[in-house]
Scaffold this motif. Structure first.
Motif, short mmCIF file in Angstrom:
data_model
loop_
_atom_site.label_atom_id
_atom_site.label_comp_id
_atom_site.label_asym_id
_atom_site.label_seq_id
_atom_site.Cartn_x
_atom_site.Cartn_y
_atom_site.Cartn_z
N ILE A 227 0.83 -1.20 0.00
CA ILE A 227 0.00 0.00 0.00
C ILE A 227 0.87 1.26 0.00
N ALA A 228 1.93 1.22 0.81
CA ALA A 228 2.84 2.37 0.86
C ALA A 228 3.53 2.60 -0.48
N ARG A 229 3.78 1.52 -1.20
CA ARG A 229 4.45 1.63 -2.51
C ARG A 229 3.45 1.79 -3.66
N LYS A 230 2.15 1.60 -3.36
CA LYS A 230 1.07 1.72 -4.35
C LYS A 230 1.22 0.73 -5.50
N GLN A 231 1.66 -0.49 -5.14
CA GLN A 231 1.77 -1.54 -6.15
C GLN A 231 2.03 -2.88 -5.47
N GLY A 232 1.67 -3.95 -6.16
CA GLY A 232 1.95 -5.28 -5.64
C GLY A 232 1.04 -6.33 -6.24
N LYS A 233 1.51 -7.57 -6.18
CA LYS A 233 0.70 -8.70 -6.66
C LYS A 233 0.70 -9.77 -5.57
N ASN B 60 -5.14 -12.33 -6.64
CA ASN B 60 -5.74 -13.44 -7.38
C ASN B 60 -5.42 -14.76 -6.70
N ALA B 61 -6.07 -15.81 -7.15
CA ALA B 61 -5.84 -17.13 -6.58
C ALA B 61 -5.65 -18.15 -7.69
N ILE B 62 -4.87 -19.16 -7.39
CA ILE B 62 -4.77 -20.34 -8.24
C ILE B 62 -5.42 -21.48 -7.49
N ALA B 63 -6.26 -22.23 -8.18
CA ALA B 63 -6.91 -23.39 -7.56
C ALA B 63 -6.38 -24.67 -8.23
N PRO B 64 -5.26 -25.20 -7.71
CA PRO B 64 -4.72 -26.42 -8.29
C PRO B 64 -5.65 -27.60 -8.04
N GLY B 65 -5.68 -28.50 -9.00
CA GLY B 65 -6.36 -29.76 -8.80
C GLY B 65 -5.39 -30.76 -8.16
N ILE C 271 3.35 -17.68 -13.26
CA ILE C 271 4.09 -16.59 -13.89
C ILE C 271 3.11 -15.57 -14.47
N TYR C 272 1.99 -16.03 -14.97
CA TYR C 272 0.98 -15.11 -15.53
C TYR C 272 0.48 -14.14 -14.47
N LEU C 273 0.10 -14.64 -13.31
CA LEU C 273 -0.48 -13.79 -12.28
C LEU C 273 0.55 -12.91 -11.58
N SER D 289 3.39 -8.73 -15.71
CA SER D 289 2.59 -7.68 -16.36
C SER D 289 1.52 -8.27 -17.27
N ALA D 290 1.64 -9.54 -17.61
CA ALA D 290 0.65 -10.17 -18.48
C ALA D 290 -0.75 -10.15 -17.86
N SER D 291 -0.83 -10.02 -16.54
CA SER D 291 -2.13 -10.04 -15.85
C SER D 291 -2.50 -8.68 -15.27
N ASP D 292 -2.05 -7.62 -15.89
CA ASP D 292 -2.27 -6.28 -15.34
C ASP D 292 -3.70 -5.76 -15.45
N PHE D 293 -4.61 -6.55 -15.99
CA PHE D 293 -6.03 -6.18 -15.98
C PHE D 293 -6.85 -7.30 -15.35
N VAL D 294 -6.20 -8.04 -14.45
CA VAL D 294 -6.84 -9.20 -13.82
C VAL D 294 -6.70 -9.09 -12.31
#
Length: 257
Positions: free
Chosen positions: A136-142, A191-196, A234-236, A239-244
């Motif tokens: 939040i302090a840096r105004k970015q993160g995944k 985001n979340a990954i739901a592995p099977g 790697i997607y999440l 930058s490939a997921s910058d609208f997700v």
């Protein structure tokens, strides 16, 4: 932005819980291959140290192992502070640490239930909160939470009998969506990954009991291997997921269809 730029993690820093084995180690490797620096955390620091040394030597990235109890606020705050000191920042958080317990509902000990909930849910909350303040302090993160296909569906007890685990992963999925809404204004993607079903130490008991029964619940009729989660991870993170944000990406061979 070209293909390589979309999936580039050069000079990024990722904190990965449960990074010393299994899915956490697999995620760490693909991140290292893309140039990411790694803070690998788990209760067993030796495992993280070994993976960190291997990836550092193989890919030339900075990687450090840390001992972490995700259910302890004191431990979480201490480790996050150390990681920020050692690396200067945290760009990516992967909440991967997990616990399970197999038992019929009517026989499951309360202590086992609490352990699973504490590791899978409370641990995800504590790490997200501590790292989130920095983001939040840096105004970015995944932030990437490792949920499970088990949190999206139910099975007969002959296939799986782990109600604490399935409940905890359903909670992680909702936590992901709610947090994504709360922190979107801070430019933090959640985001979340739901592995099977993957071949890991955690799934070994179920597969040993009746792998054929498990395969019948998977349309692709195969178990996940050591490479099948890397693309989603790697997607999440990139930058490939910058609208997700707020999404749950199932990597499960179709088991939740």
């Amino acid at each position: 932005m070209n293909f390589h730029e979309l999936f580039d993690l050069k000079d990024k820093v990722a904190l990965i819980t449960g990074g010393g084995r299994g899915l956490g180690e697999q995620i760490a490797e693909i991140y290292a291959e893309r140039g990411c620096q790694l803070a690998l955390c788990s209760r067993k620091k030796a495992n993280c140290d070994e993976v960190a040394d291997t990836l550092s030597n193989k890919y030339g990235v900075k990687a450090i192992g840390y001992e972490l109890n995700v259910t302890s606020e004191t431990s979480v705050l201490s480790v996050v502070e150390k990681v920020i000191h050692d690396f200067g920042k945290i760009d990516i958080l992967v909440n991967n640490s997990g616990a399970t317990w197999g038992a019929p509902v009517e026989e499951m000990p309360l202590g086992a239930w609490k352990k699973v909930i504490d590791v899978n849910v409370t641990g995800t909350f504590l790490l997200s909160q501590a790292v989130g303040k920095h983001m939040i302090a840096r105004k970015q993160g995944k932030i990437i939470n490792i949920a499970s296909a088990a949190g999206l569906t139910v099975r007969e007890p002959e296939v799986t009998n782990t109600i604490g685990y399935t409940t905890s992963k359903a909670a992680v999925i909702h936590f992901t969506k709610d947090l994504a809404m709360k922190w979107a204004r801070h430019h933090i993607y959640v985001n979340a990954i739901a592995p099977g079903m993957f071949r890991t130490k955690m799934s070994a008991g179920i597969l040993k009991k009746d792998e054929e029964a498990v395969l019948k619940t998977i349309p692709l009729r195969k178990i996940g291997d050591e490479h099948m989660l890397k693309g989603a991870a790697i997607y999440l993170a990139s930058s490939a997921s910058d609208f997700v944000t707020g999404t749950v990406l199932s990597v499960d061979g179709g088991s939740t269809l």
